[in-house]
Structure formats: structure tokens, C-alpha cells
Write a protein that holds these residues in place. Sequence first.
Motif, PDB file in Angstrom:
ATOM      1  N   ALA A  14       0.837  -1.207   0.000  1.00 21.76           N
ATOM      2  CA  ALA A  14       0.000   0.000   0.000  1.00 21.76           C
ATOM      3  C   ALA A  14       0.866   1.249   0.000  1.00 21.76           C
ATOM      4  CB  ALA A  14      -0.929  -0.013   1.211  1.00 21.76           C
TER       5      ALA A  14
ATOM      6  N   HIS B  17      -4.481   7.659   5.063  1.00 21.32           N
ATOM      7  CA  HIS B  17      -5.908   7.291   5.053  1.00 21.32           C
ATOM      8  C   HIS B  17      -6.115   5.795   5.286  1.00 21.32           C
ATOM      9  CE1 HIS B  17     -10.100   6.950   3.987  1.00 21.32           C
ATOM     10  NE2 HIS B  17      -9.793   6.187   2.934  1.00 21.32           N
ATOM     11  N   PRO B  18      -5.522   4.882   4.466  1.00 23.02           N
ATOM     12  CA  PRO B  18      -5.722   3.458   4.768  1.00 23.02           C
ATOM     13  C   PRO B  18      -5.192   3.070   6.145  1.00 23.02           C
ATOM     14  CG  PRO B  18      -4.121   3.758   2.995  1.00 23.02           C
ATOM     15  CD  PRO B  18      -4.769   5.069   3.215  1.00 23.02           C
TER      16      PRO B  18
ATOM     17  N   THR C 151      -7.640   1.401   8.932  1.00 23.08           N
ATOM     18  CA  THR C 151      -7.264   0.114   9.522  1.00 23.08           C
ATOM     19  C   THR C 151      -7.193   0.208  11.043  1.00 23.08           C
ATOM     20  OG1 THR C 151      -5.993  -0.359   7.515  1.00 23.08           O
ATOM     21  CG2 THR C 151      -5.554  -1.737   9.440  1.00 23.08           C
TER      22      THR C 151
ATOM     23  N   SER D 109      -8.243  -3.761   4.475  1.00 20.65           N
ATOM     24  CA  SER D 109      -8.395  -2.338   4.767  1.00 20.65           C
ATOM     25  C   SER D 109      -7.150  -1.554   4.342  1.00 20.65           C
ATOM     26  CB  SER D 109      -8.663  -2.149   6.258  1.00 20.65           C
ATOM     27  OG  SER D 109      -8.697  -0.785   6.590  1.00 20.65           O
ATOM     28  N   LEU D 110      -5.984  -2.101   4.620  1.00 16.59           N
ATOM     29  CA  LEU D 110      -4.744  -1.431   4.194  1.00 16.59           C
ATOM     30  C   LEU D 110      -4.682  -1.296   2.673  1.00 16.59           C
ATOM     31  CD1 LEU D 110      -2.155  -3.100   6.607  1.00 16.59           C
ATOM     32  CD2 LEU D 110      -2.700  -0.658   6.508  1.00 16.59           C
TER      33      LEU D 110
ATOM     34  N   HIS E 278      -7.410  -1.213   0.589  1.00 16.52           N
ATOM     35  CA  HIS E 278      -8.744  -1.007   0.015  1.00 16.52           C
ATOM     36  C   HIS E 278      -8.791   0.018  -1.106  1.00 16.52           C
ATOM     37  CE1 HIS E 278      -9.106   2.512   2.776  1.00 16.52           C
ATOM     38  NE2 HIS E 278     -10.009   2.930   1.917  1.00 16.52           N
ATOM     39  N   ASP E 279      -7.814   0.931  -1.187  1.00 16.29           N
ATOM     40  CA  ASP E 279      -7.820   1.927  -2.264  1.00 16.29           C
ATOM     41  C   ASP E 279      -6.783   1.641  -3.350  1.00 16.29           C
ATOM     42  OD1 ASP E 279      -9.918   3.581  -1.606  1.00 16.29           O
ATOM     43  OD2 ASP E 279      -8.720   4.871  -0.309  1.00 16.29           O
ATOM     44  N   THR E 280      -6.020   0.571  -3.215  1.00 15.66           N
ATOM     45  CA  THR E 280      -4.940   0.341  -4.175  1.00 15.66           C
ATOM     46  C   THR E 280      -5.459   0.051  -5.575  1.00 15.66           C
ATOM     47  OG1 THR E 280      -4.851  -1.980  -3.480  1.00 15.66           O
ATOM     48  CG2 THR E 280      -3.286  -0.470  -2.448  1.00 15.66           C
TER      49      THR E 280
ATOM     50  N   ASP F  39     -14.005   3.482   6.387  1.00 14.72           N
ATOM     51  CA  ASP F  39     -13.516   4.392   5.353  1.00 14.72           C
ATOM     52  C   ASP F  39     -14.305   5.693   5.367  1.00 14.72           C
ATOM     53  OD1 ASP F  39     -12.174   5.007   2.655  1.00 14.72           O
ATOM     54  OD2 ASP F  39     -14.302   4.991   2.108  1.00 14.72           O
TER      55      ASP F  39
END
Length: 696
Positions: free
Chosen positions: A54, A72-73, A77, A93-94, A96-98, A161
Amino acid sequence: MSAVRSLRKLGRAALLGSSSRHALPDAIEHVAKAHRAHHPGADLDILRRAYVLAESSHRGQMRKSGEPYITHPLAVTLILAELGAETTTLTASLLHDTVEDTDVTLDQVREEFGEEVSYLVDGVTKLEKVDYGAAAEPETFRKMLVATGNDVRVMSIKLADRLHNMRTLGVMRPEKQARIARVTRDVLIPLAERLGVQALKTELEDLVFAVLHPEEYARTRELIREHNAGPDPLAEIAESVRAVLREAGIAAEVLIRPRHFLSVHRVLAKRGELGPCDFGRLLILVAENADCYAVLGELHTCFTPVMSEFKDFIAVPKFNLYQSLHTAFADPRGRVAEVLVRTRRMHRVAEAGVIALGDPHRTSGDEAADGGERADPTRPGWLERLLEWQSHAPDPDTFWAELRDDLAQDREITVFCTDPGGTGRVATLHLPAGATCVDAAYARYGAAGHALVGARLDGQLTPLGTVLRDGDALQLLMAPEGASGPSPQWLEHARTPTARIAIRAWLDSRPRESRAQDAARPEPEADAPAAGGAAERVRAERVREKPAAVTEPPGAPVRLARCCTPVPPDAVVGFAVRGGAVTAHRENCPTVARMTAAGRETVPVRWQASDAGCRVTLYAESLSRPHLLADLTEAIAAEGAAVVFAEVEPPREHRVRHTYTLLLPDAGDLPRLMRAMRDVPGVYDVVRATRDQGSS
């Protein structure tokens, strides 16, 4: 400011990394500490690898606040770790935006971290606006809810989130803040409530309150500040409770639980003013369920209970897993304190909801190793209903509107539905509070709920719009498939999206003329079932002095006279009416004699072969007795006839007359139906209607 400094510190740590390849990076030590508190034996290597991916993939990206994006992640988390989420959830969660914001692909996530992590990451990944336009947001939520149906951890990550995004919303333009806050209020907060994640729900409520109602929020904040400036009377009451429980030999922890901002505002709105004990409640934590009731007994014995405030959510848990005893008492000085009594496990579930239940896919052996706690909550009834109706929502706008409306229903009831026909089968229906018999029909039978013609509550006929109550025993009376259908009035009775979407689809599939006839159809009496139905068809043939040699004679719109309701194979005769239509009467109808005597020209008509059924009006003459209407309606339904209209005249000398307009699948069934009605105890005659109702 401390929160901002903390985020900056996390960002710097993320960019600096760790000196050892296999050591836990400094940036996630706080996550690891919170995780170990709930899961001491957790394997943290997967968290290290997820963080490294991440951080490297988000490197160079910045948030609007100016912080490195990795903060943010990390913050999301940490929220989940503090609530007790297991390792797989934290890993996803770590990451989740990747997939959404970097070059990392879902296949890479699956290959490195496994199918479960990949599923969770995919579940919270937004759909692209470039592909979906204005539909991107509702369709993203639809996708997320479908994924939640298979794994509730998807929504756990989304809620955390949104919480962190709401905490940092101040950097956005005011109009965007308001838009995000409204979606949070209408969709995310109700979902947090339904999943039992009170810790996230209450903070989200306060953050939305601050954005959408800044003046009320400022006043509430000032009231809380003034209260906190002095001694809290709840502290003295709490000490009295501790003394009572010590003397009774009950091991308990007595805490003061401050109300959050919106809760204080609601109390103020409800009572008009705030008392000194209205800024918080007492929370009493014990070891076992029995201890909860022991505490309750001591409180009600040693103080003056306010019985109207007592609720037992241990014996009857809320639909979102919440369990607790609620009560209130007045101390010797007249100060009223509200109290929550629960076990420590109940408290963990009350705060974290489904997050506290861990991995829904664990085996029974894993469950036993975790102390025997419930690992896989049966997919909640509300989620089952939501997943069902969303699959039939025809477009994003309908889905979005129905989702908000569905989530606004914050209570659930249980109704026990007995199948018709004496099979003895009982279905348990979980419905939102405010649901009606119409909603129950579609919940029980899906689209086949169109065939609903009546309902009985506890053995008594009841209107289709009756609002059901928790624990009701319901029997739905259904017509043969295709013999009946909903009227537009049913939309007024429907409270659930499942029912509304199905009814609208059925009405939209019908010709406009049929819909107009349904809309004009009178509502049934309060104690009579309602039904729709297909109209009968009859063809008119105009007589010519020199008939043309045609294979199909010229036709005109034909309707059946209500005064005599002819059915095949009745001999019929027609009369032209205004608008070019023809009204068909039975030949022996008194109206025919009167209109012929007045010089009205008749129009030959004949029956056209059709499987649409026929409509007939019957009079049932009977002696008055309890449940007669219910028994007659049941006899009618058993013969496959649908009740279009029913009316009961006031009894005269213990005699009563029932009028039924019925839809029969086949006119040949009419004699058998009339015999079945005559067989009902108390009924001494059933005849066809031949009322003289004047000119057609």
C-alpha cells in the motif's frame, strides 16, 4: 489539532519506512498493538506485507488535506483494529484503495494475499464515473451491498472508510461536504445501525450533525461544555450504585457513558429542557446474563424505578444483534438516571456489531477455539430483503430512492404466516415496522404475491392495508395464478421496496385502459378482501340491412352491464351507449325489457372464446353469525374465484345479505361455486344479481 499531528506523524513514518525488511514498519505499530489486544496470537506478517504494498503504490499521492495518502488506509485500519476486526479485514483495509487509485490490479492482490482479501478489496472498490456517469454512486453502493451479502466485512471496511473521510471533511468545498454528509445520513448511518456497529454510527451521526445543522450543533456543544465545567451528578449516583451492588455481592463495573452530541440534541428536543443527569447514562458491565437480572433487581429494590423506561433487549434482542437491559430510576433526591446493563461480551457486540463476530467463513473448529462465540450471524432478514428487491430495481434512480426509503425503516417485526389450504406450514417473515398484508404477500411469494385477494389476522378477515405488528399470526388468501392482480391502490399499502417494485412492474405491463379501470375500481369494505382481475371480453356485431361477406364482422368496445353481470353461456343482448361502446346485458335482465319498451335498438353480441375468465355478481342470503364473512370468503377462494368487490348490508331481524363481485377462471365453474357458498353454515340462498339500476 492533535488528530492532524497524529496523521502527519503517521505519514512521515510511512515514507521513512523501517530499517529491517522483515520487521514490522513503525507506521503500523499502533495498528499491531490494537490488533494484539483483541487477537494476541495473530500473525502480523501479512499486515506488514499489505502495508509495504500500500505504501509503495500510494507513494507520491497526497490527500486534499496535504497529508500523504497512506495516512488514510492506515487510519481506516486503526479504526477497525480498535473495534476488534480480525487479520483478513485489516489486510484488506490497508489495501482497500490500491486497485481503485493505483496501478495495483485485483489479480495481483489475489495472487499475493488470497481470494478473501481480493474479494473484500473488490467489494469496496468504486465504479468509474467515466463508465457509469451519474449512476456511478448508486451502482457502486448496489455492488457493495451485493458483496456484503456474501461477506459483511465488505461493509465494515466501507463504514470505517467513510468515518475517516468524514473526520477530514473540512478540506472540501461546503457544497461537497453537504452532499457527502447527506449520503452518510441516508445510507451509511442506517447501515451501521443495522449491522450493530454503534461506535461508528454515533460518531458518524455527530459529524453529519455538525455539517448539516451547524447552528444546532454549536448550541449543543456549548450546553455540553457548560455541563462538563461543573461536577457531574451521575458520578455521585454511580457511587451509590456501586455500594448497592457490593453489598449484594454482585461483581460489576459501573461506568458513566456520556451521550454523544446528537443524542443530547434529541433529548433536548423531546423534553424541552435538559436535567443535570441528561448528559449521560450509567453503564453497568457484568460477567453473565443472570448477573444482568440480579443487577436489575437490586436497582429496582433500592431505588425508585421508572417502569415506563424498562426494556429487555436480552430476552428479545434487536435485529442488529444488540442486547442490553434498559431501565431508569430516581435516587432519594429525585434525580433520574438512565441505566444500561449488559455483559462484557454484549458490550463488545453492541459497540462493534458484526465486526466483533469476526470472519463469517470460519469453520466450527475455529469458532470453538475462539471461546464458542457466534462466528457466522445468519444473514440478517433486512439484508436478504434488500438483496432480493435490488435485483428487480429497473434503474439506478429507482434503486437509490428505494434504498434510502428502505433504510429509513429502523425497526423490524416478525410475522408468522400460515399457508392457505390447511397444509399447516408456517413461514416466519421478518418485515420492517409499518409493513402491511400486501408487503407480507410479496415477502412470502415474490411476484406471485400479485394473486393476493384477502388476509386473516388471528382468524379474522382484515383489510390488505392493515399494518402488521410484531408476533402477528397471518393467513394470506391467494387466488389462482393469473386470475387476479394488484390495483394502483396497493401502492398506498406497500411499505417495502420488494412490494412497490413488483406492483409497479405489473401495472406498467398493462395497457393504459386497464390501468384506468383498475384506478376507478372502488376500494373494498374494511372487512372484505380486495383483488384485481382481467376483464371479460365479448364481441359486438352490428346488424346491417345487407350484411357484407366478411370473415370478421366490424367490432366495437364492449363492457358487461353491472346490473346483471352476464357470464358465458348466458344469452346476451347489447345496447349502444355514448362514445361508440356497447353494453351487454343478460336477455332476462329487467333493464333489457325497460330499454326495449322505450324504443332503444338492440345490438347483437356474442361471446368470444377466451381464457381470461368471467366476472359475476352474487347475492348470499344468510343468518347473521360471527365469522360468516370469513367463512364465505374462504369458500370462494377454495373454488378458485377472486373477490373483486364485497359488501355486507346491516343485519335485519338476524338476517344479512352479502354482495360479491367475483372473477372466475371459467364460467362453467359458477354452479359449483354457488353450491359451495350455499354449503357454508348459515347461508340459505345464493342467487345471481339482477338489479334494475336504471339506464346503461
